[in-house]
Motif scaffolding. Sequence first.
Motif, mmCIF file in Angstrom:
data_model
loop_
_atom_site.group_PDB
_atom_site.id
_atom_site.type_symbol
_atom_site.label_atom_id
_atom_site.label_comp_id
_atom_site.label_asym_id
_atom_site.label_seq_id
_atom_site.Cartn_x
_atom_site.Cartn_y
_atom_site.Cartn_z
ATOM 1 N N ASN A 51 26.566 65.836 46.475
ATOM 2 C CA ASN A 51 26.908 67.158 45.924
ATOM 3 C C ASN A 51 25.838 67.701 45.085
ATOM 4 O O ASN A 51 24.948 66.968 44.732
ATOM 5 N N ARG A 52 25.545 68.934 45.096
ATOM 6 C CA ARG A 52 24.449 69.515 44.377
ATOM 7 C C ARG A 52 24.589 69.498 42.735
ATOM 8 O O ARG A 52 25.927 69.727 42.427
ATOM 9 N N LYS A 53 23.524 69.482 42.230
ATOM 10 C CA LYS A 53 23.685 69.549 40.628
ATOM 11 C C LYS A 53 22.536 70.652 40.229
ATOM 12 O O LYS A 53 21.438 70.511 40.249
ATOM 13 N N ILE A 54 23.244 71.794 39.904
ATOM 14 C CA ILE A 54 22.408 73.066 39.614
ATOM 15 C C ILE A 54 22.906 73.493 38.189
ATOM 16 O O ILE A 54 23.864 73.880 38.115
ATOM 17 N N ASN A 55 21.999 73.415 37.465
ATOM 18 C CA ASN A 55 22.250 73.810 35.970
ATOM 19 C C ASN A 55 21.657 75.170 35.671
ATOM 20 O O ASN A 55 21.976 75.797 34.718
ATOM 21 N N HIS A 56 20.766 75.759 36.323
ATOM 22 C CA HIS A 56 20.236 76.998 36.238
ATOM 23 C C HIS A 56 20.329 77.688 37.642
ATOM 24 O O HIS A 56 19.643 77.862 38.641
ATOM 25 N N PRO A 57 21.684 78.468 37.926
ATOM 26 C CA PRO A 57 21.756 78.960 39.034
ATOM 27 C C PRO A 57 21.058 80.328 39.443
ATOM 28 O O PRO A 57 20.626 80.397 40.627
ATOM 29 N N LEU A 294 33.557 80.888 44.696
ATOM 30 C CA LEU A 294 32.966 79.376 44.587
ATOM 31 C C LEU A 294 31.379 79.771 45.089
ATOM 32 O O LEU A 294 31.165 79.923 46.236
ATOM 33 N N PRO A 295 30.453 79.650 44.249
ATOM 34 C CA PRO A 295 29.012 79.674 44.717
ATOM 35 C C PRO A 295 28.664 78.565 45.627
ATOM 36 O O PRO A 295 29.203 77.312 45.541
ATOM 37 N N PHE A 296 27.780 78.695 46.602
ATOM 38 C CA PHE A 296 27.516 77.664 47.721
ATOM 39 C C PHE A 296 27.030 76.313 47.077
ATOM 40 O O PHE A 296 27.426 75.165 47.524
ATOM 41 N N TYR A 297 26.480 76.367 45.995
ATOM 42 C CA TYR A 297 25.931 74.937 45.297
ATOM 43 C C TYR A 297 27.132 74.309 44.735
ATOM 44 O O TYR A 297 27.030 73.336 44.254
ATOM 45 N N LYS A 298 28.191 74.954 44.450
ATOM 46 C CA LYS A 298 29.435 74.110 43.630
ATOM 47 C C LYS A 298 30.270 73.649 44.883
ATOM 48 O O LYS A 298 31.332 73.094 44.397
ATOM 49 N N LEU A 299 30.054 73.897 46.018
ATOM 50 C CA LEU A 299 30.881 73.245 47.057
ATOM 51 C C LEU A 299 30.675 71.815 47.054
ATOM 52 O O LEU A 299 29.815 71.182 47.207
ATOM 53 N N LYS A 300 32.166 70.998 47.107
ATOM 54 C CA LYS A 300 31.999 69.687 47.070
ATOM 55 C C LYS A 300 31.953 68.914 48.590
ATOM 56 O O LYS A 300 32.555 69.627 49.341
ATOM 57 N N VAL A 301 31.451 68.012 48.575
ATOM 58 C CA VAL A 301 31.474 67.142 49.927
ATOM 59 C C VAL A 301 32.777 66.539 49.847
ATOM 60 O O VAL A 301 33.233 65.822 49.015
ATOM 61 N N HIS A 302 33.521 66.566 51.099
ATOM 62 C CA HIS A 302 34.860 65.797 51.131
ATOM 63 C C HIS A 302 34.598 64.835 52.479
ATOM 64 O O HIS A 302 34.659 65.452 53.647
ATOM 65 N N LYS A 303 34.087 63.690 51.860
ATOM 66 C CA LYS A 303 33.708 62.838 53.200
ATOM 67 C C LYS A 303 35.064 62.303 54.289
ATOM 68 O O LYS A 303 34.768 61.961 55.286
ATOM 69 N N ASP A 304 36.283 62.515 53.817
ATOM 70 C CA ASP A 304 37.199 62.398 54.686
ATOM 71 C C ASP A 304 37.652 63.403 55.506
ATOM 72 O O ASP A 304 38.541 63.292 56.208
#
Length: 379
Positions: A51-57, A294-304
């Motif tokens: 998952n991305r870690k973006i603190n300064h969008p 939801l911004p693109f950098y907040k999309l979570k990875v769902h490995k299943d």
Amino acid sequence: MVDYLRYYFNTLLVLTAIFGFYLGGQWVWLGASTYLVLLALDLLLPNDYKNRKINHPLLVDFSLYLHVVLMLVMYGMFAWRMKQGFPPATSYNLALLGSFASLVWISAVPNLPIAHELMHRRSAVERFLANIAATFFFDPHRAIGHVHTHHLYFDTEKDSDTPLRGEKFYEFIWRATKGAYLDTFELEKRRMAAKNKSVWGPSSIVFWGIVAVFGTPLAIGLYAGWLAGVITLSVMVTTKFLLEALNYLQHYGLQRDTNQPIEDRHTWHHFSTMSRIAGLEITNHIDHHRDGFLPFYKLKVHKDAPEMPSVFICAPAAFIPWVWDNLIVKPRLKKWDLEYASPEERKLARKANLRAGWPDWIGESQSVTVQHHRASVWD
């Protein structure tokens, strides 16, 4: 820092195309050649499940705004090159083909994913930038049908952006294109009727959409000559059809019971590194269907979640129906039907398989289950 810089790789793609047009000659192929670079990197690099870690969008959002500016520069540089001409030793027709290929490729990737991201933003300025970016694939108001039809009905027969099982890519692009235009037209027609105005008048986005898609090649043609204008128009129309490939890859054959919540299984996912970067996370986008803002950098990875190979493999495979059907999608849809689908979705999937003339693997599985049950009873 890497999480921020990765999205500027898309900026580099457009700059490469601009530089190619600046150099002229067969260097105009530079933009198109970036496909091979992306494919090679996607095959060499491991899948990305982070998952991305973006603190300064703003630092990543700036790449989106810069992209729209660079798209205008790229088309401007193409027009300049056509006006300047090519060196005498250059194969003219080959250079024209290279120009066409580079414009199409960059107008599709990364332009489409970035336009898609901007059209989902709340800001009117960002949505306006999306309209500019979408003009280059002949659909400046793509957001209307996309938001009001696709996001409501994806994975159902009501959605023209969801390919049916057995539907070939060449059939789908026509149906999806027609559906997108009709959705926009019908929704805008109703909006204009409520104001007692014509859908063809200057108050309508349909009117301004027509101005944008025909005004762009007209402007380039007036500056650089009729051939430059024709190439521009051809690029925009071709890209319009090609962009439907993304929908073809993301939703092919999936079934959804609209009475149930949206689950991870309701989109295909491409977790390869360059697919995520060049696609601006649209290849990992089930959360986007849960929340379109939801911004693109907040999309979570769902490995299943159900997974597809690299976009850069799937896209060319879609052009070859036998390869797409037998090597890519049928094995994965069989697994989806038997392991992911809900009972109601399994019924829909079985009907879809029968309509497509595909094997009835759901019925066969149910038959085996019954036989095992009977055998266990007798034992």
